[in-house]
Design a protein around this motif. Structure first.
Motif, PDB file in Angstrom:
ATOM      1  N   LYS A   1       0.863  -1.183   0.000  1.00  0.00           N
ATOM      2  CA  LYS A   1       0.000   0.000   0.000  1.00  0.00           C
ATOM      3  C   LYS A   1       0.893   1.225   0.000  1.00  0.00           C
TER       4      LYS A   1
ATOM      5  N   SER B   1       0.132   5.342   0.323  1.00  0.00           N
ATOM      6  CA  SER B   1      -0.865   6.420   0.382  1.00  0.00           C
ATOM      7  C   SER B   1      -0.178   7.769   0.504  1.00  0.00           C
TER       8      SER B   1
ATOM      9  N   THR C   1      -6.438  11.344   2.529  1.00  0.00           N
ATOM     10  CA  THR C   1      -5.503  10.284   2.183  1.00  0.00           C
ATOM     11  C   THR C   1      -5.878   9.671   0.832  1.00  0.00           C
TER      12      THR C   1
ATOM     13  N   HIS D   1      -5.014   6.632  -1.745  1.00  0.00           N
ATOM     14  CA  HIS D   1      -4.310   5.349  -1.826  1.00  0.00           C
ATOM     15  C   HIS D   1      -3.871   5.135  -3.264  1.00  0.00           C
TER      16      HIS D   1
ATOM     17  N   ASN E   1      -3.165   0.232  -3.477  1.00  0.00           N
ATOM     18  CA  ASN E   1      -4.066  -0.194  -2.420  1.00  0.00           C
ATOM     19  C   ASN E   1      -4.084  -1.716  -2.309  1.00  0.00           C
TER      20      ASN E   1
END
Ligand SMILES: Nc1ncnc2c1ncn2[C@@H]1O[C@H](COP(=O)(O)OP(=O)(O)O)[C@@H](O)[C@H]1O
Ligand SMILES: [Mg+2]
Lengths: 241, 494
Positions: A27, A29, A36, A38, A41
């Protein structure tokens, strides 16, 4: 060299040695205006050495972020990214710079050559971190320029070269270090069709010589030449058959 | 690679290189010139002081200045003409010619025992006392008492007298002339006003001259009075023989006094037995000066004790104006310009780094370490600044040479012996007072040619400053470049 000992501990199986890139639950971000985003993800991906991979997907899907993970330019927010068997989250900035210096060649959409330096000098900039003797550095840069067909343009400044020629200089800069993998973010995005095909031909040739290549492209004609096609959308990756 | 990249960057970005270098050059040139100016003025000041106080004099001891006393100022002796002073002409005037030796205006005397006290003070290498006197000669004819009334000094002849006297009301005709006389301790030749003087003719006073009517003349005075060796000069009504002629230090600097005679003779002729007006003190070492000063102040509470530094503040005239200008305006100007140059270097370097965000991002992407990028940015910045520094040194040196070619002359009026307190107004119209003011003012003014020294230290300092400026800007810029995340740097599309 402190990275060497770190390298030893991060090599877990013999399989990893031939696995150029391995991503597990990655991930990434970003904080964008208090929100936030991403960019990646939860990505799981393995790219064995020697593959030619094309990554496609809509703008803002996370392609460039993906390439930055592979190229040890940035660390994931969570999950693990291994480059050539080294888990980059555990490494410091210096060690990441060393991975980029030795194992990874980067090619950009806008070539990113240094305008004040000649083609030869731009290629040598890619060798500078290797701390080679000046003569060897010059020879290897000249050889790399020759391999992309730009021997006569060695003393030209980027401004005196066409887009295709500039991108060849950039490819020579990435190749001169004999990297394990070549990462290209929309390398043909700024080129006309004929030049695009020339550059693509060059990539295919390099791949045949054994280089691992991961390239981001919007162009389906380019992607069609790849061995493997991936699609990234909303930070999720899918295999395309 | 580093060097080649650096050279290419600097020549490729000429405008920025030129601006930073020019700003640095201006600042460095100013620093050099201001530095040389203040050194030059300092030299001039000390040479002005030397010609007045003598070489090697660290401290002078004089009497504490007191407010002018009403009536008779210490220097304002009065002529007293009585019937015998001259011959009476048949036209009802009286011929007079009288020479009077009195303590110099603006200087009070004190007991010469002070010299012994001073000599025995710890840290004193040498001490010698002098007595500053003024000789006033009155030559001419006065109307007879009956014609003038009771008061010879009163109406026309007093205060308003032109420098060389002249015809006055009441039919009188006279000349008033005055010159300075300094009684010097002829035994002590190590220190005192004559130490800076260069002997032009004859000899200086020696211990053998004690009690003798021998005089040493200042060269300028000798020239104006057309006096030469072995000539006679009337001082305080006594004939003196010229035994030597001295010139002050410096191009056209005059020495401290017009004439020099043995101290004991001076004391006798001026009715000031065992009196002196100034003691010249030499400290054993420069570091001892402060201690000696405070010891002397304790030992001689009634006297004024001044160091060269204190004396420097008594120097007035264009020299002191220049000194004030250099120390205040010059220093602030060079600090301000230096600050602007540093700021400019920093801001331009930082904005240069911002403009080259993608370049540095690319270098990071192809494997450059942060340290290499910092070194690159700092290197470029230092070279820019040092180029400016070298240019500045050249401009500064040319400036110094130009100033030296014009060699401005500064005048310094140093307040001689005694702080000029008593008798400042010349008393109530005493004739010698008025005349003395004219002549002796000239003997206190010293012309000093300003010459700016070129010192290697200043050049080294200038280059060091420019390196420091370049390093400061470069490290800040490099730090900014290093802080860019490589991924971030690549996102910036230029
Ligand atoms: N450095 C960053 N800061 C903030 N947001 C970012 C940053 N990099 C990427 N993003 C965001 O992450 C998402 C994926 O971006 P990117 O990987 O550049 O997409 P693509 O290359 O597929 O167009 C986008 O929404 C982008 O705005
Ligand atoms: Mg992108």
């Amino acid at each position: 060299m402190s990275e060497l000992t770190q390298t030893d501990t991060t090599i877990t199986t013999s399989q990893d040695i031939t696995m150029m890139f391995r991503l597990e639950a990655v991930k990434k971000s970003y904080l964008q205006k208090g929100r936030t985003v991403h960019a990646l993800n939860g990505v799981d991906l393995e790219i064995p050495a020697g593959q030619l991979v094309a990554i496609q997907g809509p703008t803002g899907g996370g392609k460039s972020t993906m390439l930055q993970m592979l190229g040890a330019l940035d660390r994931p927010t969570s999950g693990t990214v291994s480059v050539g068997g080294k888990a980059i989250s555990t490494l410091g900035d210096g060690a990441l710079a060393d991975i980029r210096a030795h194992d990874i060649g980067f090619v950009f959409q806008h070539y990113n050559l240094i305008p004040t330096l000649s083609a030869q000098e731009n290629v040598e900039m890619g060798l500078a971190p290797l701390k080679l003797p000046a003569e060897e550095r010059a020879m290897r840069a000249a050889a790399a320029l020759a391999s992309v067909g730009l021997v006569e343009r060695a003393t030209h400044l980027p401004g005196e070269l066409s887009g295709g020629q500039q991108q060849r200089v950039a490819i020579a800069r990435a190749l001169a270090k004999n990297p394990k993998a070549l990462l290209a973010d929309e390398p043909t995005g700024n080129l006309d069709e004929a030049t695009r095909d020339e550059i693509m031909e060059l990539f295919v040739q390099l791949w045949r010589e054994g280089l691992t290549i991961v390239m981001v492209t919007h162009d389906s004609a380019v992607a069609a030449r790849a061995q493997r096609r991936l699609r990234i959308k909303d930070g999720k990756i899918t295999e395309q058959v | 690679m580093f060097i080649r990249y650096l050279r290419r960057e600097l020549s490729g970005r000429r405008k920025q290189t030129a601006i930073i270098a020019a700003a640095m050059a201006l600042a460095i040139a100013l620093v050099i010139i201001v530095n040389a100016l203040s050194a030059g003025v300092r030299d001039a000041q000390s040479s002005a002081l030397e010609s007045v106080y003598g070489l090697g004099t660290d401290i002078t001891v004089t009497s504490t200045p007191t407010a002018p006393t009403a009536g008779r100022a210490p220097g304002g002796a009065r002529f007293e003409f009585d019937g015998d002073a001259g011959s009476t002409g048949n036209d009802g005037t009286q011929e007079v010619s009288q020479s009077l030796l009195s303590t110099a205006r603006g200087s009070a005397t004190f007991d010469s025992d002070a010299v012994k006290t001073i000599s025995s003070t710890e840290g004193v290498a040498a001490a010698s006392g002098v007595l500053s006197l003024t000789n006033s000669t009155f030559d001419g004819e006065l109307p007879q008492r009956s014609a003038m009334g009771d008061n010879a000094q009163a109406p026309g002849a007093s205060g308003v007298a032109p420098p060389e006297g002249g015809g006055m009301g009441g039919g009188g005709q006279f000349d008033v002339n005055s010159f300075t006389v300094m009684g010097v301790d002829s035994a002590a030749d190590a220190i005192g006003p004559l130490t800076t003087a260069t002997l032009q003719d004859g000899r200086l006073l020696t211990a053998d001259d004690a009690g003798k009517n021998n005089v040493v003349l200042d060269a300028a005075y000798a020239t104006t009075e057309e006096l030469k060796l072995a000539d006679k000069l009337d001082i305080g009504g006594t004939k003196f023989t010229v035994v030597g002629i001295v010139a002050g230090s410096g191009a056209d600097a005059e020495s401290a006094s017009n004439t020099y005679i043995p101290l004991d003779v001076a004391q006798k002729l001026s009715d000031s037995a065992d009196k002196i007006s100034t003691v010249y003190v030499q400290a054993a070492s420069a570091s001892a000066i402060a201690a000696v000063k405070s010891d002397l102040q304790t030992a001689l509470p009634d006297n004024a004790v001044n160091t060269q530094e204190d004396l420097a503040s008594t120097v007035s005239g264009s020299l002191s104006t220049a000194s004030g200008l250099v120390s205040s305006l010059g220093t602030w100007l060079s600090i301000a310009v230096l600050a602007v140059a540093f700021l400019l270097a920093i801001l331009l370097t930082l904005s240069g780094v911002s403009r080259r965000t993608r370049e540095f991002g690319t270098l990071k992407a192809i494997g450059w370490r942060n340290s290499s990028i910092v070194r690159q940015v700092a290197g470029e910045s230092v070279v820019q600044s040092v180029l400016g520094g070298i240019l500045g040194v050249i401009v500064g040196l040319v400036g110094i040479v130009i100033i030296n070619v014009f060699s401005p002359t500064l005048t310094a009026a140093a307040a001689t012996t005694g702080a000029g307190g008593p008798g400042g107004m010349g008393g109530p119209g005493g004739m010698p007072g008025a005349a003395t003011a004219v002549t002796s003012a000239a003997s206190n003014a010293v012309n000093v040619v300003l010459n700016l020294p070129i010192t290697p230290t200043v050049i080294i300092l200038a280059v060091a400053i420019s390196i420091a400026g370049g390093l400061l800007a470069g490290v800040l810029g490099g730090w900014r470049a290093a802080r860019l995340r490589p991924a971030e740097a690549l996102r910036s599309v230029a």
